[in-house]
Scaffold this motif. Structure first.
Motif, mmCIF file in Angstrom:
data_model
loop_
_atom_site.group_PDB
_atom_site.id
_atom_site.type_symbol
_atom_site.label_atom_id
_atom_site.label_comp_id
_atom_site.label_asym_id
_atom_site.label_seq_id
_atom_site.Cartn_x
_atom_site.Cartn_y
_atom_site.Cartn_z
ATOM 1 N N ARG A 1 -5.530 -3.062 2.169
ATOM 2 C CA ARG A 1 -5.850 -3.119 3.595
ATOM 3 C C ARG A 1 -7.350 -3.300 3.805
ATOM 4 O O ARG A 1 -7.774 -4.098 4.651
ATOM 5 C CB ARG A 1 -5.370 -1.840 4.288
ATOM 6 N N ALA A 2 -8.146 -2.599 3.015
ATOM 7 C CA ALA A 2 -9.598 -2.765 3.111
ATOM 8 C C ALA A 2 -10.005 -4.171 2.676
ATOM 9 O O ALA A 2 -10.914 -4.780 3.258
ATOM 10 C CB ALA A 2 -10.308 -1.716 2.255
ATOM 11 N N CYS A 3 -9.330 -4.697 1.647
ATOM 12 C CA CYS A 3 -9.625 -6.061 1.199
ATOM 13 C C CYS A 3 -9.279 -7.080 2.280
ATOM 14 O O CYS A 3 -10.026 -8.047 2.497
ATOM 15 C CB CYS A 3 -8.851 -6.370 -0.078
ATOM 16 N N ARG B 1 -11.931 -7.032 4.913
ATOM 17 C CA ARG B 1 -13.128 -7.711 4.433
ATOM 18 C C ARG B 1 -12.942 -9.221 4.437
ATOM 19 O O ARG B 1 -13.863 -9.976 4.768
ATOM 20 C CB ARG B 1 -13.462 -7.226 3.023
ATOM 21 N N ASP C 1 0.817 -1.210 0.000
ATOM 22 C CA ASP C 1 0.000 0.000 0.000
ATOM 23 C C ASP C 1 0.850 1.259 0.000
ATOM 24 O O ASP C 1 0.402 2.320 -0.435
ATOM 25 C CB ASP C 1 -0.945 0.007 1.210
ATOM 26 N N ARG D 1 -7.781 -8.136 -5.189
ATOM 27 C CA ARG D 1 -8.809 -7.095 -5.096
ATOM 28 C C ARG D 1 -10.119 -7.557 -5.710
ATOM 29 O O ARG D 1 -11.195 -7.387 -5.135
ATOM 30 C CB ARG D 1 -8.332 -5.824 -5.803
ATOM 31 N N LYS E 1 -1.458 3.236 -3.168
ATOM 32 C CA LYS E 1 -2.576 3.239 -2.240
ATOM 33 C C LYS E 1 -3.895 2.883 -2.907
ATOM 34 O O LYS E 1 -4.845 2.494 -2.254
ATOM 35 C CB LYS E 1 -2.688 4.607 -1.568
ATOM 36 N N GLN E 2 -3.946 3.016 -4.229
ATOM 37 C CA GLN E 2 -5.188 2.702 -4.915
ATOM 38 C C GLN E 2 -5.501 1.215 -4.918
ATOM 39 O O GLN E 2 -6.598 0.809 -5.288
ATOM 40 C CB GLN E 2 -5.174 3.230 -6.360
ATOM 41 N N THR E 3 -4.543 0.392 -4.502
ATOM 42 C CA THR E 3 -4.817 -1.037 -4.453
ATOM 43 C C THR E 3 -5.800 -1.390 -3.346
ATOM 44 O O THR E 3 -6.458 -2.416 -3.411
ATOM 45 C CB THR E 3 -3.522 -1.821 -4.238
ATOM 46 N N THR E 4 -5.891 -0.538 -2.311
ATOM 47 C CA THR E 4 -6.832 -0.735 -1.195
ATOM 48 C C THR E 4 -6.755 -2.143 -0.639
ATOM 49 O O THR E 4 -7.762 -2.736 -0.267
ATOM 50 C CB THR E 4 -8.281 -0.423 -1.618
#
Length: 607
Positions: A236-238, A241, A227, A392, A231-234
């Motif tokens: 951490r949010a994935c 989830r 990241d 992702r 950062k657009q890979t996101t």
């Protein structure tokens, strides 16, 4: 060689002799060789005299192993310090890893995995020449002929011995040259176990949860590293989830464990581990788990192996091949309830993609978070980006749609369905279920020419229509779109569709297409020579010439069951498509009806 001997001599000075001459686990030698470098063993294995040969020895390095190729054999050595790890593996742990890999290897490639071979040194610090198998293909423990020689020796390492195979024919090399077609993806899907094999683990569901939890915990560091680069890979949010989905899926793991669907799996399925032999494909390099404490058996869900293969195709941009592996695997399942729990497949796709990204990041990503730009790193950089993209997209949801493709033209139906499925729904596309493929799976054959006369019974075809409806129901419940392909012009086939649509209710979107051949579909059932000629031409286009005659006879026999009575419109609104048009045109029409915003592209060729 004198330096080599002096290294070993220092380590063996206080080593107790192997008095019984039998293979040992390495516990006695642990104290004597705990400080010994593996470099001495590597130098010994690189020498042709170590194998009693004069031909040069080839060496292949990987992160976990080093392979030495000599004569008709391949010797596999576990690294004392695997790349990317800080804790060295003791001799005892390397022995258990080799022992477990041998047992798993014989499950997946019994004609390649031969035995375990100890690397021995005598009290003078000299290595003993590696023994030949006492019996071709024998197990470890058959070195009785060497018992007298081995009485005053110590084991310093262990080797897994395999038959030598052509490393240039691993499937990842082939995929770099051409895109696999539908039949080749079917062969690959056959490598995946349909359910877990017998295991000594009393709680396979809990053991599998422990594996997954450890892997998810290990992704935090690489997610922070990646990241920082983009950062657009996101990611951490994935990852968050995926953790939430893991907690929700605990009951699914337990249920699949109680049903015997979780057991011994390969755990390391990838195109690089698929080997082409003269009599078929084999899987090598099974996963063995070694944490900081002990060595554990890799007990897991076969859907994880399936996700590994799907994810690698997807990361390479081969989305059609990913879908065809997915669809072929589900079509081959004789136990339809093996699909119960399909909702965890996206979690497995994420875990496997992140595990591959974690290993690649160690070589590609610099300390400042930027990717390597050297020419030698370009291939790994592209692979890393592919796995990040796969991770992702694996967790993205989409509307589940039921698509039915009916009509009399089997060739156009199947080709259209195979092209349509990858373009529909969430990753890896819609599940393509074919009545024809279901019949082949029920009889465990790969083509219609090999079907037995019992395949012509009406009850078999009724069963096939019912089975694909049951599988479709489970896939839709898991959030996947489904493409059902068959004639669907018999009362029983329409009844299954009606029941499926009613059970799913108004929330399920249903789109049905009827491939209409204006030259033949508007006629009553005809047994004339003209009708037979039409069937001959249709089947000859799909079957090898030497097998087409028998297949044509089979098709004529089942024709009364699925005759051209004209499609019944009482189930849903069927969209008529002209079957005489090209498959590319039909694909554009179907996608236009399913998604009006669809824009045609150039991928219209079925390889």
């Amino acid at each position: 060689m004198d330096t080599l001997r002096s290294q070993v001599s220092t380590a063996t000075a206080s080593a107790p002799p192997d008095t019984d001459g039998q293979l040992q686990s390495g516990q006695a030698a642990e104290a004597s060789f705990s400080h010994m470098s593996q470099n001495a063993v590597l130098a010994f294995l690189a020498d042709a005299n170590s194998y009693g040969s004069k031909e040069p020895v080839d060496r292949i390095d990987s992160a976990q192993h080093i392979l030495f190729l000599s004569g008709p054999f391949c010797y596999k050595l576990h690294r004392q310090l695997p790349l990317g790890q800080t804790d060295p593996l003791s001799l005892e742990r390397r022995y258990h890893l080799a022992q477990l890999e041998m047992r798993l290897g014989k499950m997946f490639a019994p004609d390649l995995y031969l035995d375990l071979v100890p690397v021995r040194v005598d009290t003078k610090g000299q290595f003993l020449q590696l023994p030949k198998p006492a019996i071709e293909g024998s197990e470890a423990g058959t070195y009785s002929a060497f018992s007298a020689v081995c009485q005053n020796t110590q084991i310093v390492d262990w080797l897994v011995r395999l038959r030598r195979y052509d490393f240039s024919k691993s499937y990842d090399k082939q995929v770099e040259l051409y895109q696999p077609n539908f039949a080749e993806c079917q062969r690959l899907s056959h490598l995946i176990a349909k359910k877990g094999t017998n295991t000594n683990c009393h709680t396979p569901g809990q053991s599998w949860q422990l594996h997954l939890n450890e892997m998810l915990d290990g992704f935090a560091a690489v997610v922070r590293q990646l990241d920082r680069y983009a950062k657009q890979t996101t990611l951490r949010a994935c990852l968050n989830r995926a953790r939430d989905q893991f907690e929700r899926a605990r009951s699914v793991f337990e249920t699949r464990g109680r049903r015997g669907l979780i057991g011994q799996i390969h755990g390391n399925v990838g195109l690089g581990n698929v080997v082409e032999l003269p009599d078929g494909l084999r899987l090598v390099n099974p996963q063995v788990s070694c944490n900081n404490v002990d060595v554990r058996e890799w007990v897991g869900d076969p859907l994880y192996d399936l996700g590994s293969l799907i994810g690698e195709f997807w990361s390479r941009g081969l989305n059609r091949q990913a879908n065809w592996v997915f669809s072929n695997y589900c079509n081959q399942l004789l136990d339809s309830h093996s699909l119960d729990g399909l909702e965890v497949l996206d979690l497995y796709l994420f875990v496997r993609a992140m595990e591959q990204a974690r290993m690649l990041a160690a070589d590609v990503v610099h300390q400042d978070g930027t990717f390597g730009r050297k020419d030698e790193a370009c291939g790994k950089t592209a692979a890393l980006r592919g796995y990040i993209k796969t991770a992702r997209e694996s967790l993205l949801q989409d509307e589940a749609i039921l698509i039915v493709i009916g009509g009399s033209s089997h060739s156009n139906r199947s080709h259209l369905a195979r092209l349509l499925a990858p373009e529909t729904g969430r990753m890896p596309g819609a599940l393509y279920l074919s009545v024809y493929q279901e019949i082949l799976a029920l009889h465990e054959v790969s083509k219609e020419a090999d079907l037995t006369p019992s395949a012509n019974r009406p009850s078999i075809w009724r069963l096939a229509y019912r089975r694909i409806a049951d599988k479709a129901r489970m896939a839709i419940a898991a959030g996947y779109s489904v493409v059902l392909e068959g004639r669907f012009d018999s009362p029983i086939s329409r009844q299954n569709l009606t029941q499926l649509a009613q059970e799913e209710g108004s929330t399920l979107r249903v789109v049905a297409f009827h491939l209409y051949d204006p030259l033949h579909d508007n006629r009553p059932v005809d047994r004339s020579p003209a009708r037979s000629d039409h069937l001959d031409l249709e089947l000859q286009a799909e079957l090898p010439m030497d097998r087409s005659k028998r297949a044509i006879q089979t098709h004529r026999t089942i024709d009364p069951i699925l005759g051209s009575q004209g499609i019944d419109r009482d189930w849903t609104n069927w969209i008529e498509l002209d079957a005489s048009r090209s498959v590319g045109d039909l694909l554009g029409q179907t996608l236009g009806h399913i998604n009006p915003a669809w824009v045609p592209n150039s991928k219209e060729t079925l390889h």
